[in-house]
Scaffold this motif. Structure first.
Motif, PDB file in Angstrom:
ATOM      1  N   LYS A   1       0.852  -1.178   0.000  1.00 25.23           N
ATOM      2  CA  LYS A   1       0.000   0.000   0.000  1.00 25.23           C
ATOM      3  C   LYS A   1       0.895   1.237   0.000  1.00 25.23           C
ATOM      4  CE  LYS A   1      -3.767  -2.060   2.706  1.00 25.23           C
ATOM      5  NZ  LYS A   1      -4.629  -1.881   3.891  1.00 25.23           N
ATOM      6  N   ARG A   2       0.251   2.393  -0.096  1.00 24.20           N
ATOM      7  CA  ARG A   2       1.023   3.636  -0.075  1.00 24.20           C
ATOM      8  C   ARG A   2       1.750   3.777   1.245  1.00 24.20           C
ATOM      9  NH1 ARG A   2       0.816   8.914   1.376  1.00 24.20           N
ATOM     10  NH2 ARG A   2      -1.088   8.553   2.567  1.00 24.20           N
ATOM     11  N   THR A   3       1.085   3.432   2.335  1.00 22.80           N
ATOM     12  CA  THR A   3       1.730   3.460   3.649  1.00 22.80           C
ATOM     13  C   THR A   3       1.546   2.099   4.298  1.00 22.80           C
ATOM     14  OG1 THR A   3      -0.306   4.328   4.654  1.00 22.80           O
ATOM     15  CG2 THR A   3       1.371   5.933   3.980  1.00 22.80           C
ATOM     16  N   SER A   4       2.463   1.748   5.173  1.00 23.39           N
ATOM     17  CA  SER A   4       2.428   0.438   5.799  1.00 23.39           C
ATOM     18  C   SER A   4       1.592   0.474   7.071  1.00 23.39           C
ATOM     19  CB  SER A   4       3.852  -0.027   6.113  1.00 23.39           C
ATOM     20  OG  SER A   4       4.487   0.906   6.951  1.00 23.39           O
ATOM     21  N   THR A   5       1.447  -0.719   7.669  1.00 24.26           N
ATOM     22  CA  THR A   5       0.647  -0.900   8.873  1.00 24.26           C
ATOM     23  C   THR A   5       1.563  -1.321  10.019  1.00 24.26           C
ATOM     24  OG1 THR A   5      -1.126  -1.654   7.433  1.00 24.26           O
ATOM     25  CG2 THR A   5      -1.424  -2.038   9.776  1.00 24.26           C
ATOM     26  N   ALA A   6       1.148  -1.027  11.245  1.00 22.26           N
ATOM     27  CA  ALA A   6       1.951  -1.408  12.410  1.00 22.26           C
ATOM     28  C   ALA A   6       2.116  -2.928  12.476  1.00 22.26           C
ATOM     29  CB  ALA A   6       1.301  -0.883  13.682  1.00 22.26           C
ATOM     30  N   HIS A   7       3.267  -3.363  12.990  1.00 14.06           N
ATOM     31  CA  HIS A   7       3.628  -4.791  13.032  1.00 14.06           C
ATOM     32  C   HIS A   7       2.698  -5.580  13.951  1.00 14.06           C
ATOM     33  CE1 HIS A   7       5.990  -8.407  13.141  1.00 14.06           C
ATOM     34  NE2 HIS A   7       6.388  -8.234  14.382  1.00 14.06           N
ATOM     35  N   GLY A   8       2.458  -5.119  15.146  1.00  5.99           N
ATOM     36  CA  GLY A   8       1.468  -5.712  16.037  1.00  5.99           C
ATOM     37  C   GLY A   8       1.899  -6.938  16.807  1.00  5.99           C
ATOM     38  N   VAL A   9       3.213  -7.293  16.825  1.00  8.60           N
ATOM     39  CA  VAL A   9       3.688  -8.450  17.601  1.00  8.60           C
ATOM     40  C   VAL A   9       4.797  -7.956  18.527  1.00  8.60           C
ATOM     41  CG1 VAL A   9       4.543 -10.823  17.529  1.00  8.60           C
ATOM     42  CG2 VAL A   9       3.173  -9.925  15.631  1.00  8.60           C
ATOM     43  N   PRO A  10       4.452  -7.417  19.714  1.00 14.38           N
ATOM     44  CA  PRO A  10       5.479  -6.836  20.599  1.00 14.38           C
ATOM     45  C   PRO A  10       6.560  -7.821  21.018  1.00 14.38           C
ATOM     46  CG  PRO A  10       3.255  -6.232  21.305  1.00 14.38           C
ATOM     47  CD  PRO A  10       3.104  -7.294  20.266  1.00 14.38           C
ATOM     48  N   LYS A  11       6.210  -9.107  21.151  1.00 11.45           N
ATOM     49  CA  LYS A  11       7.191 -10.075  21.621  1.00 11.45           C
ATOM     50  C   LYS A  11       8.247 -10.399  20.558  1.00 11.45           C
ATOM     51  CE  LYS A  11       4.081 -12.328  24.938  1.00 11.45           C
ATOM     52  NZ  LYS A  11       3.456 -13.604  25.330  1.00 11.45           N
ATOM     53  N   ASP A  12       7.959 -10.095  19.319  1.00 10.04           N
ATOM     54  CA  ASP A  12       8.916 -10.333  18.228  1.00 10.04           C
ATOM     55  C   ASP A  12       8.983  -9.074  17.364  1.00 10.04           C
ATOM     56  OD1 ASP A  12      10.625 -11.411  16.383  1.00 10.04           O
ATOM     57  OD2 ASP A  12       9.093 -12.609  15.363  1.00 10.04           O
ATOM     58  N   PRO A  13       9.752  -8.076  17.790  1.00  5.61           N
ATOM     59  CA  PRO A  13       9.741  -6.784  17.087  1.00  5.61           C
ATOM     60  C   PRO A  13      10.310  -6.868  15.679  1.00  5.61           C
ATOM     61  CG  PRO A  13      11.449  -6.818  18.763  1.00  5.61           C
ATOM     62  CD  PRO A  13      10.641  -8.065  18.955  1.00  5.61           C
ATOM     63  N   VAL A  14       9.973  -5.869  14.888  1.00  4.36           N
ATOM     64  CA  VAL A  14      10.461  -5.780  13.520  1.00  4.36           C
ATOM     65  C   VAL A  14      11.942  -5.430  13.516  1.00  4.36           C
ATOM     66  CG1 VAL A  14      10.417  -4.223  11.536  1.00  4.36           C
ATOM     67  CG2 VAL A  14       8.315  -5.264  12.337  1.00  4.36           C
ATOM     68  N   ALA A  15      12.715  -6.118  12.677  1.00  4.39           N
ATOM     69  CA  ALA A  15      14.099  -5.713  12.442  1.00  4.39           C
ATOM     70  C   ALA A  15      14.143  -4.642  11.367  1.00  4.39           C
ATOM     71  CB  ALA A  15      14.933  -6.917  12.019  1.00  4.39           C
ATOM     72  N   THR A  16      13.383  -4.854  10.316  1.00  2.35           N
ATOM     73  CA  THR A  16      13.279  -3.858   9.245  1.00  2.35           C
ATOM     74  C   THR A  16      12.073  -4.192   8.386  1.00  2.35           C
ATOM     75  OG1 THR A  16      14.481  -2.749   7.456  1.00  2.35           O
ATOM     76  CG2 THR A  16      14.714  -5.121   7.617  1.00  2.35           C
ATOM     77  N   VAL A  17      11.576  -3.194   7.683  1.00  2.00           N
ATOM     78  CA  VAL A  17      10.482  -3.353   6.731  1.00  2.00           C
ATOM     79  C   VAL A  17      10.972  -2.817   5.391  1.00  2.00           C
ATOM     80  CG1 VAL A  17       8.119  -2.712   6.155  1.00  2.00           C
ATOM     81  CG2 VAL A  17       8.746  -3.090   8.538  1.00  2.00           C
ATOM     82  N   VAL A  18      10.827  -3.607   4.331  1.00  3.99           N
ATOM     83  CA  VAL A  18      11.333  -3.191   3.025  1.00  3.99           C
ATOM     84  C   VAL A  18      10.236  -3.293   1.974  1.00  3.99           C
ATOM     85  CG1 VAL A  18      13.724  -3.835   3.516  1.00  3.99           C
ATOM     86  CG2 VAL A  18      12.179  -5.519   2.518  1.00  3.99           C
ATOM     87  N   ARG A  19      10.327  -2.419   0.989  1.00  5.36           N
ATOM     88  CA  ARG A  19       9.444  -2.474  -0.179  1.00  5.36           C
ATOM     89  C   ARG A  19      10.119  -3.306  -1.257  1.00  5.36           C
ATOM     90  NH1 ARG A  19       5.392   1.430   0.176  1.00  5.36           N
ATOM     91  NH2 ARG A  19       5.185   1.961   2.382  1.00  5.36           N
ATOM     92  N   ALA A  20       9.393  -4.260  -1.851  1.00  6.17           N
ATOM     93  CA  ALA A  20       9.992  -5.147  -2.840  1.00  6.17           C
ATOM     94  C   ALA A  20       8.900  -5.654  -3.769  1.00  6.17           C
ATOM     95  CB  ALA A  20      10.695  -6.312  -2.126  1.00  6.17           C
TER      96      ALA A  20
END
Length: 800
Positions: free
Chosen positions: A534-553
């Motif tokens: 999408k144009r903008t992303s959404t929150a990850h929502g899993v506090p116990k396993d945080p995001v390392a990075t989010v990439v567009r591909a």
């Protein structure tokens, strides 16, 4: 026909054939109009419309708790639908199933069935509420946008059609069997459908080719791939046509030379359990001798059917055989039949969109007229109040001397030429509204409403402005709700690359996987969640396993994942199932057969434009390695050598002309040209990028491309949740290996080029966008508290 009189009774002779014919026609039209076919305007059958309306009346909205389905079914049966509870509940369940509806209109909680054919739990166990998109179907229902008619017993009123602010007939499709006719309308992607509708608004004479540039084909909730051999165009042009849909599968060879096929998406309306049974029967009947094992590894993270083959078998040829023998390839027979003005018609795509837009013009006209009437009514009252305020002493005298409220009302009406409504409003006015501030507010409200009435009159008097408003509202709706295409497109005869190596399939070519834009969430524990972009992303929502990075591909990319030990893992994104944000995704162990040895710290798409890979260590060492060093097919390679007591904290794509920004948690950041880091091999440890004080570690690293240097901004985030945003120029260029400058806080949680940050704070997982932080200075009092105490930060690379 003849009549005979017997006392007070009359006997009429009728032709039984004529009576049966008329009764059958009456019954068939009742089934067609009242049960089986959707309305072209809102895309709903009567039972679906009644369910949504009853739930809306009961307050089962997205911002309120779920309620038992038995309650909703009871309301529908009691008020609107004089049929059994089973049929009502089945319709409700289907609107909640994400594998049956492209955009579910019901947000269900509990067991609502599965793609394996499992039925939903009893309605006393499940709960439901309206989905956010369903509210768009109902928006404006209380603004006189549609007609209401009495229900079956005359005690309630129900809408003839819903306002339907998006083309639901095409978005969710429909299927039904009436008497003598049927409908089978495929679903479509919301954003593409709205784009076609908007094009038709601005170009009423548009051709089918013009519309298909925006709406190329259906989009099924289960994904799959459409092999377009002309059936889509035929369906759009005539209202009927065959659409070939097949499963998405990859072929690969395991260690030991054992090939296998992985199926991640199956055609729409195919029962997965039945599909596996049929394949097993073909194996048993020796029609598929090459298969040695078949298992279903599907989970809540996505579909995964594994077909193990015998040693030496060509997986591409076996896959082609499976397409031919099983429901891995099916044909969806489109039949676009819907009710137009209460009569069933076979519709072309152009006619369907024109009918929907005509309905929307009527809805907007009625809504605008309703709002104008409401505003005019309020202006009428305010004019009376302003008259009273202008003659306050006289009004008070009349009220004090009047014998009753009726006498005061009549005296005010005669003295100031007021209506009864205005006089009543004056008598009901509170004393506090006599204050000067209140009087000014009344005047301001009056002026605003007069301007609003002028604007509404302009819309009502100008069809072009009405169409412009319709187009703007459709665009805003698509921005909020469009989820991206799931079903891929391929032309006839196009062959894909197998996961292991290119293969020739002879006379049975395999279609090509179309490149789908996706957003990939890489978590520290090694989960990959691939979602439609999408144009903008959404929150990850899993506090116990945080995001390392989010990439567009895209699904054609190969992603290089780097862990804290400097080991890199190659993952073909075509092998990663595209899921929803509610699903956690696939693990690296599932995709590659081995789990990372340490937390994931970065991910880079290996594209042609990726000049080199940059790794950053916790102690400030940086290393740049050419992309070609990571070529080949090895799934696991070394990306950087790590010294004792150190670890890799970030991996980024970098070009020769770019700049690098590094920051450590003691509050300093440095900016220097990437060319100062000479390219090194994969086994090198790197050179000093930032000098750190004792005990500090790097917490932020960003690459600034040469094209973005002038407009780039820095976002600094403190451990306590405070944030600063300031121009990149406030960080002076320095040489590599310096101490840097104060970056905004003495206890940094992250600092780098402004991008979306996926945080975990003491309130859970959330998303911080740069726009939420006011622009200010690197130092001073420009800090803004935007979050709780920060536990983890995952930057988004390439956020829009």
């Amino acid at each position: 026909m003849s009549e005979q009189q017997f006392g007070d009774e009359r006997v009429v002779d009728v032709d039984i054939a004529e009576r049966l014919e008329q009764s059958f026609l009456d019954y068939s039209m009742s089934v067609i109009v009242g049960r089986a076919l959707p309305d072209v305007r809102d895309g709903l059958k009567p039972v679906q419309r009644r369910i949504l309306h009853a739930m809306w009346e009961a307050g089962l909205r997205p911002d309120r708790p779920h309620r038992k389905c038995a309650s909703a079914v009871g309301d529908v049966m009691k008020k609107y639908h004089p049929h059994g509870d089973v049929s009502i509940y089945e319709a409700l369940v289907r609107m909640a199933q994400d594998f049956a509806s492209r955009e579910p209109l019901i947000d269900g909680q509990g067991n609502f069935g599965s793609i394996d054919g499992d039925g939903a739990a009893a309605m006393r166990y499940t709960e439901a509420r309206l989905s956010p998109l369903a509210m768009e179907l109902l928006a404006g229902l209380d603004e006189d946008t549609v007609d209401f008619v009495p229900n079956y017993d005359g005690y309630e009123a129900e809408p003839v059609v819903l306002p339907a602010r998006f083309p639901n007939l095409l978005v969710n499709g429909s299927s039904g069997i009436a008497v003598g006719m049927a409908t089978n309308i495929p679903p479509h992607e919301l954003g593409e459908t709205i784009a076609a509708a908007r094009h038709l608004i601005h170009h009423p004479e548009a051709t089918l080719d013009d519309l298909m540039a925006h709406l190329p084909a259906p989009d099924f909730p289960t994904g799959g791939r459409i092999v377009d051999d002309g059936g889509v165009r035929t369906a759009y042009e005539t209202g009927r046509g065959p659409i070939t849909v097949e499963a998405v599968a990859t072929t690969e060879t395991r260690s030991g030379g054992l090939p296998r096929i992985i199926v991640t998406e199956i055609p729409y309306q195919v029962n997965k359990a039945t599909l596996l049974e049929r394949i097993a029967e073909h194996v048993k009947n020796r029609k598929l001798d090459a298969v040695r094992d078949l298992r279903d590894e599907s989970s809540r993270d996505g579909m995964r059917i594994v077909i193990e083959l015998k040693r030496g078998e060509d997986p591409a040829r076996v896959l082609a055989r499976l397409y031919k023998l099983s429901d891995l390839r099916t044909t969806f027979h489109a039949n676009l039949v819907a009710l137009v003005d209460g009569e069933p018609r076979t519709l072309r795509l152009l006619e369907t969109l024109h009918a929907y837009l005509d309905h929307q013009r009527e809805v907007l006209t009625r809504r605008t007229q309703h709002r104008r009437d409401q505003a005019a009514s309020r202006v009428h009252v305010l004019e009376g109040l302003l008259t009273a305020l202008a003659h306050l002493d006289e009004v008070i005298r009349i009220i004090r001397e009047a014998e009753s409220a009726d006498a005061a009302r009549n005296e005010l009406m005669g003295r100031f030429d007021l209506s009864e409504v205005q006089a009543t409003a004056i008598l009901d006015m509170q004393l506090r509204r006599l204050a000067q501030l209140e009087a000014r507010r009344i005047q301001e409200e009056h002026d605003d409403l007069v301007a609003l009435i002028a604007e509404l009159d302009a819309i009502l008097g100008d069809p072009t402005r009405l169409d412009g408003l319709l187009s703007e509202e459709l665009a805003a709706l698509a921005e909020r709700h469009a989820s991206g295409r799931r079903t891929r497109l391929a032309g006839p005869g196009e062959a894909p690359e197998a996961a292991s190596a290119p293969v020739a399939v002879g006379e049975e070519p395999l279609p090509e996987l179309g490149a789908q834009p996706i957003t990939v969430y890489a978590s520290r524990q090694g989960y990959l969640r691939s979602v439609p972009q999408k144009r903008t992303s959404t929150a990850h929502g899993v506090p116990k396993d945080p995001v390392a990075t989010v990439v567009r591909a895209t699904t054609d990319d190969v992603l290089l994942l780097v862990d804290a030990t400097g080991t890199a893992y190659r993952v073909a994104l075509a092998d990663v199932p595209v899921v929803t944000m509610r699903q956690r995704g696939s693990t690296i162990a599932q995709l590659l057969g081995e789990a990372p040895a340490a937390p994931i710290v970065g991910a880079i798409p290996l594209r042609a434009e990726t000049a080199s890979l940059l790794t950053v260590s916790a102690r400030g060492l940086v290393k740049r390695t050419a992309r070609e060093e990571f070529g080949g097919r090895a799934r696991r390679v070394g990306a950087a050598k790590v010294k004792d007591g150190d670890e890799i904290v970030a991996a980024l794509a970098c070009g020769e002309d770019d700049e690098l920004v590094l920051a450590h948690d003691a509050g300093h950041a440095i900016r220097f040209p990437a060319e100062e880091i000479r390219p090194m091999g994969r086994t090198a440890t790197g050179v000093a990028g930032l000098k750190l004080p004792a005990g500090a570690r790097v917490v932020g690293s960003s690459v600034v491309s040469a094209a973005e240097t002038e407009q780039a901004e820095i976002l600094a985030l403190a451990e306590d949740g405070s944030a600063r945003r300031y121009p990149l120029d406030e960080l002076p260029r320095q040489g590599r290996g310096g101490k840097g400058v104060q970056a905004g806080f003495t206890a940094l949680a992250w600092c780098g080029v402004a991008t979306d940050l996926h945080l975990v704070d003491d309130g859970g997982a959330r998303l911080l966008r740069p726009a939420e932080v006011p622009i200010g200075r690197r130092t001073g009092r420009s800090a803004e508290r935007v979050a709780g105490r920060i536990a983890a930060v995952g930057p988004e690379r390439g956020a829009v």
